[in-house]
Scaffold this active site. Structure first.
Site, PDB file in Angstrom:
ATOM      1  N   SER A   1       0.690  -1.275   0.017  1.00 48.74           N
ATOM      2  CA  SER A   1       0.058  -0.038  -0.162  1.00 48.74           C
ATOM      3  C   SER A   1       1.244   1.343   0.194  1.00 48.74           C
ATOM      4  O   SER A   1       1.705   1.490  -0.866  1.00 48.74           O
ATOM      5  CB  SER A   1      -0.764  -0.514   1.258  1.00 48.74           C
ATOM      6  OG  SER A   1      -2.231   0.921   1.263  1.00 48.74           O
ATOM      7  N   MET A   2       0.706   2.092   1.299  1.00 43.72           N
ATOM      8  CA  MET A   2       1.534   3.286   1.448  1.00 43.72           C
ATOM      9  C   MET A   2       3.520   2.850   1.035  1.00 43.72           C
ATOM     10  O   MET A   2       3.674   3.454   0.787  1.00 43.72           O
ATOM     11  CB  MET A   2       1.320   3.900   1.893  1.00 43.72           C
ATOM     12  CG  MET A   2       2.564   5.716   2.580  1.00 43.72           C
ATOM     13  SD  MET A   2       2.028   6.265   4.453  1.00 43.72           S
ATOM     14  CE  MET A   2       3.647   5.109   5.186  1.00 43.72           C
TER      15      MET A   2
END
Length: 250
Positions: A96-97
């Site tokens: 994700s991030m």
């Protein structure tokens, strides 16, 4: 603007330290995540692989530190730590991030003359795909509703008001960093990229995943699709670890 020299022991967590590793895997967690998210990976790959999980400020034992709200500045700090590590062939795994962050750290590494072996980008759209998102501007209830929707935190934690109050500042800061991040136009790395994605991930479509192909000049790119949503990496942990086994030749 120059940044303070980072404390390597705060940033780098080795849950299975090894002196016999022939390769290194640097793991970068999702928004609101901590280094311990990658404990199963460390357990599975040690001792052949030196698994380094990055602990961001603002959570767990770093909860009294101010979390980053700018992904580029966070990438600067992570690279400042990694460039001081003993030399080993290095692979990135970001979820994700953490996938966007891994890409930015890899770019900094290559600009400094060091070249990663591969980048595993998990559960995240390509840097060239920008989507207007405002979760970081929501009130606490809205932010928690988003976390529940993605099913990224156990219900026991979500039901614990004290734990969630402690976690919210880092969650909000991480979401701000992730949502405001825009990859530089035409930005690439020279290492191969493998994208891992869930077939029901509400945050990353298959087109978003395939768009990562624009960001490597290596000529080697692949997308691996797993059953599940945004946190397929937890639900399909054994199969994800098998992909890493194959990469490291275990």
């Amino acid at each position: 603007m120059s940044q303070p020299s980072p404390d390597h022991s705060l940033w780098c967590r080795r849950y299975r330290p090894t002196d016999t590793a022939t390769a290194r895997l640097v793991c970068l967690p999702h928004a609101g995540g901590s280094a311990s998210f990658f404990l199963p990976v460390s357990t599975a790959l040690s001792p052949r692989v030196d698994v380094v999980s990055i602990q961001y400020p603002g959570r767990q034992d770093r909860r009294n530190e101010k979390p980053f709200t700018d992904l580029s500045l966070l990438a600067d700090q992570v690279y400042a730590v990694l460039r001081k590590q003993p030399e080993l062939p290095l692979t990135f795994f970001g979820h994700s991030m953490g996938a966007s962050l891994a890409f930015e750290v890899a770019r900094r590494m290559e600009a400094d003359g060091h070249f990663p072996v591969r980048l595993f980008a998990s559960g995240r759209r390509a840097p060239s795909v920008f989507r207007e998102e405002t979760v970081h501007r929501m009130d606490d209830a809205g932010l928690l509703a988003e976390i529940r929707r993605l099913n990224g935190t156990s219900s026991l934690v979500l039901d614990d008001d004290e734990l969630m109050r402690a976690a919210l500042p880092a969650l909000r800061a991480d979401y701000q960093a992730a949502e405001l991040y825009r990859g530089e136009p035409g930005a690439t790395v020279s290492c191969p990229i493998t994208v891992l994605t869930g077939d029901r991930d509400p945050k990353t479509s298959l087109d978003d995943a395939h768009a990562w192909a624009r960001h490597t000049t290596s000529g080697s790119f692949e997308v691996k699709v797993f059953p599940g949503g945004h946190f397929f990496v937890s639900d399909q942990a054994d199969d994800v670890i098998k992909v890493l086994y194959q990469h490291f030749g275990n």
